[in-house]
Scaffold this motif. Structure first.
Motif, PDB file in Angstrom:
ATOM      1  N   ARG A  19      30.499  -0.383   1.407  1.00  0.00           N
ATOM      2  CA  ARG A  19      28.980  -0.300   1.493  1.00  0.00           C
ATOM      3  C   ARG A  19      28.370   1.035   2.131  1.00  0.00           C
ATOM      4  N   MET A  20      29.102   1.542   3.243  1.00  0.00           N
ATOM      5  CA  MET A  20      28.710   2.733   3.849  1.00  0.00           C
ATOM      6  C   MET A  20      29.139   4.090   3.011  1.00  0.00           C
ATOM      7  N   ARG A  21      30.073   3.884   2.201  1.00  0.00           N
ATOM      8  CA  ARG A  21      30.396   4.960   1.287  1.00  0.00           C
ATOM      9  C   ARG A  21      29.335   5.275   0.395  1.00  0.00           C
ATOM     10  N   GLU A  22      29.011   3.891  -0.244  1.00  0.00           N
ATOM     11  CA  GLU A  22      27.962   4.116  -1.120  1.00  0.00           C
ATOM     12  C   GLU A  22      26.665   4.016  -0.622  1.00  0.00           C
ATOM     13  N   PHE A  23      26.264   3.916   0.379  1.00  0.00           N
ATOM     14  CA  PHE A  23      25.037   4.225   1.123  1.00  0.00           C
ATOM     15  C   PHE A  23      24.931   5.727   1.209  1.00  0.00           C
ATOM     16  N   VAL A  24      25.828   6.396   1.651  1.00  0.00           N
ATOM     17  CA  VAL A  24      25.720   7.951   1.665  1.00  0.00           C
ATOM     18  C   VAL A  24      25.771   8.528   0.315  1.00  0.00           C
ATOM     19  N   LEU A  25      26.459   8.022  -0.521  1.00  0.00           N
ATOM     20  CA  LEU A  25      26.501   8.505  -1.746  1.00  0.00           C
ATOM     21  C   LEU A  25      24.947   8.326  -2.614  1.00  0.00           C
ATOM     22  N   ALA A  26      24.416   7.215  -2.289  1.00  0.00           N
ATOM     23  CA  ALA A  26      23.060   6.990  -2.610  1.00  0.00           C
ATOM     24  C   ALA A  26      22.070   8.070  -1.850  1.00  0.00           C
ATOM     25  N   ILE A  27      22.062   8.094  -0.785  1.00  0.00           N
ATOM     26  CA  ILE A  27      21.348   9.236  -0.205  1.00  0.00           C
ATOM     27  C   ILE A  27      21.401  10.509  -0.798  1.00  0.00           C
ATOM     28  N   ARG A  28      22.484  11.005  -0.916  1.00  0.00           N
ATOM     29  CA  ARG A  28      22.804  12.200  -1.628  1.00  0.00           C
ATOM     30  C   ARG A  28      22.250  12.325  -3.096  1.00  0.00           C
ATOM     31  N   ALA A  29      22.258  11.235  -3.839  1.00  0.00           N
ATOM     32  CA  ALA A  29      21.699  11.039  -4.962  1.00  0.00           C
ATOM     33  C   ALA A  29      20.369  11.304  -4.906  1.00  0.00           C
ATOM     34  N   ILE A  30      19.571  10.716  -4.066  1.00  0.00           N
ATOM     35  CA  ILE A  30      18.263  10.663  -3.972  1.00  0.00           C
ATOM     36  C   ILE A  30      17.790  12.227  -3.593  1.00  0.00           C
ATOM     37  N   TRP A  31      18.359  12.797  -2.663  1.00  0.00           N
ATOM     38  CA  TRP A  31      18.270  14.201  -2.273  1.00  0.00           C
ATOM     39  C   TRP A  31      18.321  15.038  -3.557  1.00  0.00           C
ATOM     40  N   HIS A  32      19.368  14.810  -4.281  1.00  0.00           N
ATOM     41  CA  HIS A  32      19.890  15.690  -5.500  1.00  0.00           C
ATOM     42  C   HIS A  32      18.503  15.634  -6.382  1.00  0.00           C
ATOM     43  N   ALA A  33      17.900  14.376  -6.544  1.00  0.00           N
ATOM     44  CA  ALA A  33      17.015  14.302  -7.438  1.00  0.00           C
ATOM     45  C   ALA A  33      15.795  15.156  -7.090  1.00  0.00           C
ATOM     46  N   TRP A  34      15.480  15.081  -5.523  1.00  0.00           N
ATOM     47  CA  TRP A  34      14.362  15.570  -5.190  1.00  0.00           C
ATOM     48  C   TRP A  34      14.444  17.257  -5.292  1.00  0.00           C
ATOM     49  N   GLU A  35      15.812  17.842  -4.989  1.00  0.00           N
ATOM     50  CA  GLU A  35      16.097  19.024  -4.997  1.00  0.00           C
ATOM     51  C   GLU A  35      15.903  19.801  -6.402  1.00  0.00           C
ATOM     52  N   THR A  36      16.428  18.846  -7.447  1.00  0.00           N
ATOM     53  CA  THR A  36      16.786  19.659  -8.807  1.00  0.00           C
ATOM     54  C   THR A  36      15.805  19.012  -9.641  1.00  0.00           C
ATOM     55  N   GLY A  37      14.832  17.964  -9.547  1.00  0.00           N
ATOM     56  CA  GLY A  37      13.889  17.404 -10.542  1.00  0.00           C
ATOM     57  C   GLY A  37      14.690  16.731 -11.525  1.00  0.00           C
ATOM     58  N   GLU A  38      15.892  16.332 -11.446  1.00  0.00           N
ATOM     59  CA  GLU A  38      16.631  15.389 -12.336  1.00  0.00           C
ATOM     60  C   GLU A  38      16.372  14.079 -12.111  1.00  0.00           C
ATOM     61  N   ARG A  39      16.627  13.145 -13.128  1.00  0.00           N
ATOM     62  CA  ARG A  39      16.139  11.870 -13.022  1.00  0.00           C
ATOM     63  C   ARG A  39      17.159  10.995 -12.071  1.00  0.00           C
ATOM     64  N   LEU A  40      16.427  10.221 -11.203  1.00  0.00           N
ATOM     65  CA  LEU A  40      17.360   9.488 -10.326  1.00  0.00           C
ATOM     66  C   LEU A  40      18.050   8.435 -11.058  1.00  0.00           C
ATOM     67  N   ALA A  41      19.165   8.198 -10.970  1.00  0.00           N
ATOM     68  CA  ALA A  41      19.986   7.418 -11.663  1.00  0.00           C
ATOM     69  C   ALA A  41      21.201   6.833 -10.830  1.00  0.00           C
ATOM     70  N   PHE A  42      20.909   6.387  -9.677  1.00  0.00           N
ATOM     71  CA  PHE A  42      22.136   5.853  -8.937  1.00  0.00           C
ATOM     72  C   PHE A  42      22.432   4.343  -9.117  1.00  0.00           C
ATOM     73  N   ARG A  43      23.348   3.909  -9.562  1.00  0.00           N
ATOM     74  CA  ARG A  43      23.679   2.562  -9.612  1.00  0.00           C
ATOM     75  C   ARG A  43      24.926   2.142  -9.287  1.00  0.00           C
ATOM     76  N   GLY A  44      25.000   1.442  -8.091  1.00  0.00           N
ATOM     77  CA  GLY A  44      26.244   0.994  -7.122  1.00  0.00           C
ATOM     78  C   GLY A  44      26.361  -0.394  -7.348  1.00  0.00           C
ATOM     79  N   GLU A  45      27.426  -0.821  -6.364  1.00  0.00           N
ATOM     80  CA  GLU A  45      27.757  -2.374  -6.307  1.00  0.00           C
ATOM     81  C   GLU A  45      26.654  -2.853  -5.266  1.00  0.00           C
ATOM     82  N   PHE A  46      26.180  -2.018  -4.303  1.00  0.00           N
ATOM     83  CA  PHE A  46      25.315  -2.611  -3.359  1.00  0.00           C
ATOM     84  C   PHE A  46      23.801  -2.112  -3.550  1.00  0.00           C
TER      85      PHE A  46
END
Length: 320
Positions: free
Chosen positions: A111-138
């Motif tokens: 869960r923690m691994r995914e939590f961190v990856l989700a934060i990075r995906a959110i930040w990446h969307a803000w930084e680049t303007g790319e579509r936010l599309a994070f889908r994980g188990e949790f």
């Protein structure tokens, strides 16, 4: 090695003055734990009161929140501090997550691994303007409209530190984080024989080495009888917790955990520290005078950690 100052229990109104004092004394960082108050709110005050010192949570409880709320708060503190904020996260233990925060608990390392990856995906969307599309188990984050998008942070994204004790969580930190927060309840032997190999396994998964990876050691240090008594109480408290038993087991002190755990269930908190012998104390705590304890810390941990946050309140900052 960076020398940090830390606070476990201060109010949001006090944090600014404490952080400013640490900055004036020459400390490199000021880290705030989540106990009785929200560390993010307190660090906002610390950011306003300081100019140079790094600021960080050590730790904020990840599973009491969700990746979007943490991503937003960390981004704002990175802005407010002009790039000095570090995001330190920890899992807490199951009882606190389910009974105190009323939040789900399962597979904490995954869960923690995914939590961190989700934060990075959110930040990446803000930084680049790319579509936010994070889908994980949790966690799933797939909606980000312009009205809620803060855009790129001019100071970059915050480094993420993860705290851990067990091998699985430590390995996750090596894989997805920028740094690792050692728990106070650790020993030099545990750090070298368990923590470092787990971090190296995690870094290898990410195709990296420990080069450039921060390891922060919030360690017990004591320079007088009152501090020794305080440290013994903390060792007894942590030693009674099943999640931290592996540290004692490594030293052959599993029976100490059993007795501390029994006493904690009987609410015998005041008596538990009497079980902490000088031998146990010496493994967990660096002892000395204000003039000598810093050198003792460097001797014990200088080739392992990149920054250290001693518990002693009278520690003298060495000359750089």
């Amino acid at each position: 090695m960076k020398l940090d100052s830390a606070a476990v229990d201060c109010t949001p109104g006090e944090a600014g003055a404490i952080a400013k004092r640490a900055e004036d004394q020459g400390y490199d960082g000021f880290w705030l734990a989540e106990t009785k108050h929200d560390p993010f709110l307190a660090l906002a005050g610390a950011a306003a009161a300081t100019e140079r010192i790094e600021l960080g949570t050590a730790i904020a409880v990840a599973f009491a929140r969700n990746p979007m709320t943490v991503a937003t708060t960390a981004n704002d503190l990175r802005l407010l501090s002009e790039g000095r904020f570090n995001l330190g996260l920890g899992s807490q233990v199951e009882a606190h997550i389910t009974k105190r925060f009323s939040m789900p608990w399962s597979k904490p390392a995954a869960r923690m691994r995914e939590f961190v990856l989700a934060i990075r995906a959110i930040w990446h969307a803000w930084e680049t303007g790319e579509r936010l599309a994070f889908r994980g188990e949790f966690y799933k984050h797939t909606l980000m409209t312009p009205f809620f998008d803060p855009g790129p942070n001019p100071h970059g994204t915050a480094p993420i530190y993860l705290a851990g004790v067990g091998g699985l969580m430590t390995e996750v930190a090596g894989e997805v984080a920028d740094g690792f927060l050692c728990h106070n309840f650790t020993t030099e032997r545990y750090l070298r024989e368990v923590t470092l190999p787990a971090l190296e396994r995690g870094r290898a998964k990410a195709g990296k080495t420990l080069e450039g990876f921060e390891i922060s050691g919030p360690v017990f240090a004591a320079t007088n009888d009152q501090e020794i008594a305080d440290v013994k109480r903390q060792i007894a408290f942590y030693g009674s917790t099943p999640a931290y038993r592996p540290v004692l087991d490594l030293h052959g002190w599993g029976a100490l955990h059993d007795e501390l755990h029994r006493m904690s269930r009987r609410q015998q908190w005041a008596q538990m520290s009497k079980l902490i012998t000088d031998e146990v104390l010496a493994e967990f705590c660096v002892l000395g005078t204000p003039e000598t304890v810093t050198a003792a810390l460097l001797d014990r941990y200088g080739d392992v950690v990149t920054r250290v946050s001693p518990s002693s309140s009278v520690l003298q900052r060495p000359e750089k």
